[in-house]
Write a protein that holds these residues in place. Structure first.
Motif, short mmCIF file in Angstrom:
data_model
loop_
_atom_site.label_atom_id
_atom_site.label_comp_id
_atom_site.label_asym_id
_atom_site.label_seq_id
_atom_site.Cartn_x
_atom_site.Cartn_y
_atom_site.Cartn_z
N ALA A 151 -30.69 54.62 -2.48
CA ALA A 151 -29.74 53.56 -2.79
C ALA A 151 -28.49 53.77 -1.96
N LEU A 152 -27.59 52.78 -1.99
CA LEU A 152 -26.32 52.95 -1.29
C LEU A 152 -25.58 54.15 -1.88
N ARG A 153 -25.00 54.94 -1.00
CA ARG A 153 -24.34 56.20 -1.38
C ARG A 153 -22.89 56.16 -0.91
N GLU A 154 -21.99 56.78 -1.65
CA GLU A 154 -20.58 56.75 -1.29
C GLU A 154 -20.29 57.75 -0.16
N TRP A 155 -19.56 57.26 0.85
CA TRP A 155 -19.13 58.07 1.99
C TRP A 155 -17.63 57.89 2.18
N THR A 156 -16.95 58.95 2.54
CA THR A 156 -15.50 58.92 2.74
C THR A 156 -15.17 58.80 4.22
N VAL A 157 -14.30 57.86 4.55
CA VAL A 157 -13.85 57.71 5.94
C VAL A 157 -12.95 58.88 6.29
N VAL A 158 -13.32 59.63 7.32
CA VAL A 158 -12.50 60.77 7.75
C VAL A 158 -11.69 60.43 8.99
N GLU A 159 -12.07 59.38 9.70
CA GLU A 159 -11.31 58.99 10.89
C GLU A 159 -11.64 57.55 11.24
N ARG A 160 -10.61 56.84 11.69
CA ARG A 160 -10.78 55.49 12.23
C ARG A 160 -10.19 55.49 13.63
N ILE A 161 -10.95 54.94 14.59
CA ILE A 161 -10.51 54.86 15.99
C ILE A 161 -10.54 53.40 16.42
N ASP A 162 -9.42 52.86 16.82
CA ASP A 162 -9.39 51.49 17.33
C ASP A 162 -9.77 51.52 18.81
N GLU A 163 -11.00 51.10 19.08
CA GLU A 163 -11.55 51.18 20.44
C GLU A 163 -10.97 50.10 21.35
N THR A 164 -10.92 48.86 20.85
CA THR A 164 -10.35 47.72 21.56
C THR A 164 -9.57 46.90 20.54
N ALA A 165 -9.05 45.76 20.97
CA ALA A 165 -8.31 44.90 20.05
C ALA A 165 -9.19 44.41 18.91
N ASP A 166 -10.52 44.34 19.12
CA ASP A 166 -11.42 43.77 18.13
C ASP A 166 -12.50 44.72 17.64
N VAL A 167 -12.52 45.96 18.11
CA VAL A 167 -13.57 46.90 17.74
C VAL A 167 -12.94 48.20 17.23
N ALA A 168 -13.41 48.66 16.07
CA ALA A 168 -12.97 49.92 15.49
C ALA A 168 -14.17 50.79 15.16
N THR A 169 -14.04 52.09 15.42
CA THR A 169 -15.06 53.07 15.04
C THR A 169 -14.65 53.73 13.74
N PHE A 170 -15.62 53.90 12.84
CA PHE A 170 -15.40 54.58 11.57
C PHE A 170 -16.30 55.81 11.52
N ARG A 171 -15.69 56.95 11.19
CA ARG A 171 -16.43 58.21 11.04
C ARG A 171 -16.35 58.63 9.58
N LEU A 172 -17.51 58.93 8.98
CA LEU A 172 -17.55 59.19 7.54
C LEU A 172 -18.37 60.43 7.21
N ARG A 173 -18.03 61.07 6.08
CA ARG A 173 -18.81 62.18 5.53
C ARG A 173 -19.20 61.84 4.09
#
Length: 397
Positions: A151-173
């Protein structure tokens, strides 16, 4: 396999059903959501419903499956079935939901076609439906059994990187501190968010790190709205509200566009945010010190709009026999080639295996160019997000 009697009935009625399939699916969704509003609120993509693309995809898949059954009774269209099953598994679709769909779909068929739906016709199309449904249920059961997360599991965002004006990377554990389950380069996860109106909407995003990464990492492009289509609810929510420390729900990894172990020359072609699965594939190839030929092709509006461009370039440069060719509609000077993608300007080695991801028009063009260069149809693999219109149309070919 479809029975001979049903095959004859389906073949005879397929033109009429095909001509009315748009009306049928519209009635189907209206009935389904009237009876089960929670499905629209918490499972189905509301943007695709508003734009009408989801009903087109359902119509296309049903028509393609029925056509395949009568034209090729000796084999199933497993490419289409696997693609749908992976998407269903990422959403948590269960066997008990298929009778609900059957109830409202066949009521819609009867409403639209009226007296033409005799007992014989209803029986034949019921057989088609359950052949498709049971095949999907079997594939989905296998996918669930292989997965470490049911099932869907909870993950915590540890970092957000704004790659461009319209794209963001999310890193989670994992929020519970548990292990990060394995996956394959090219796969995606479903991401669930709770929106301001209380709806729980789910979208799929490709993982952008190679297998073995200690985090789940994906990039999201903000989808703007226009006069014809609403803005992306989930992408805009993620961009506007999600930062380090926030918690998201993620599914297990799914998707059948995965990098296979092969010595054949590879071509990884993408456009726009379709770059995301290619980044994971390239990182894996570079970590494995892959020695075979790898050609990287990407098309974008401009270098500034090219998400993950640094990773794209760096991973390709690490390969022993890699080449990256970028096409930009604007500001190409010194960064790539001007204009739209054109494989005439790219070496395509004999025996090439190609992976494609991007907008449907882009993939159609690249696929046609690859076929013209002698690449076997079976060696062209692709990923489509959103309603899979191209697959629904081409699956029975």
């Amino acid at each position: 396999m479809l029975s001979e009697q049903s095959a004859a009935t389906v073949r005879a009625t397929l033109p009429a059903v095909g001509a009315a399939i748009g009306d049928i699916t519209e009635r189907f969704y209206a009935r389904l959501f009237a009876a089960h509003p929670e499905l629209l609120r918490d499972l189905f993509n509301r943007g695709n419903q508003a734009a009408g693309t989801q009903k087109q995809a359902l119509a296309g898949s049903i028509a393609a499956f029925a056509t395949h059954l009568v034209d090729h009774p000796e084999r199933r269209p497993d490419l289409m079935l696997r693609r749908i099953a992976h998407k269903h598994a990422s959403l948590g679709i269960r066997p008990e939901q298929y009778p609900v769909v059957h109830e409202h779909l066949f009521a819609a068929i009867a409403e639209v076609l009226g007296e033409a739906v005799t007992e014989e016709v209803a029986a034949a199309w019921t057989e088609v439906y359950w052949l498709m449904a049971n095949a999907l249920i079997d594939i989905e059961r296998t996918l669930y059994a292989r997965s470490e997360e049911s099932a869907l599991r909870e993950w915590t965002v540890v970092e957000r990187i704004d790659e461009t004006a319209d794209v963001a990377t999310f890193r989670l554990r994992p929020a519970d501190g548990g292990p990060v389950p394995p996956y394959r380069a090219g796969q995606y996860v479903s991401v669930g968010v709770r929106l301001a109106d209380g709806a729980r909407q789910i979208r799929q995003y490709s993982l952008t790190a190679a297998p073995g990464s200690p985090v789940r990492q994906f990039a999201v492009k903000r989808v703007p709205g226009d006069a014809a289509t609403p803005e992306g609810e989930v992408s805009n929510h993620l961009h506007a509200h999600v930062r380090a420390g926030d918690v998201l729900e993620l599914s297990a990894p799914y998707g059948d566009l995965v990098l296979e172990d092969t010595d054949a020359p590879l071509l990884l072609a993408s456009a726009g945010i379709g770059v995301t699965p290619m980044i994971a594939m390239l990182e894996q190839l570079s970590l494995e010190e892959h020695t075979g030929r790898v050609t990287v092709v990407h098309a974008d509006r401009s270098p500034a709009a090219h998400a993950l461009r640094g990773d794209h370039t760096a991973y390709a440069a690490k390969l022993a026999d890699g080449e990256a060719v970028f096409f930009y509609e604007e500001d190409a000077e010194g960064a790539g080639r001007p204009g739209l993608v054109d494989l005439d300007a790219v070496e395509v080695a004999p025996g090439t295996v190609a992976y494609l991801c991007g907008p449907l028009p882009f993939m159609r063009v690249v696929r046609e160019q690859l076929l013209a260069r002698g690449v076997a149809p079976a060696d062209i693999h692709y990923e489509v997000f959103g309603p899979d219109l191209w697959l629904a149309k081409d699956a029975a070919a």
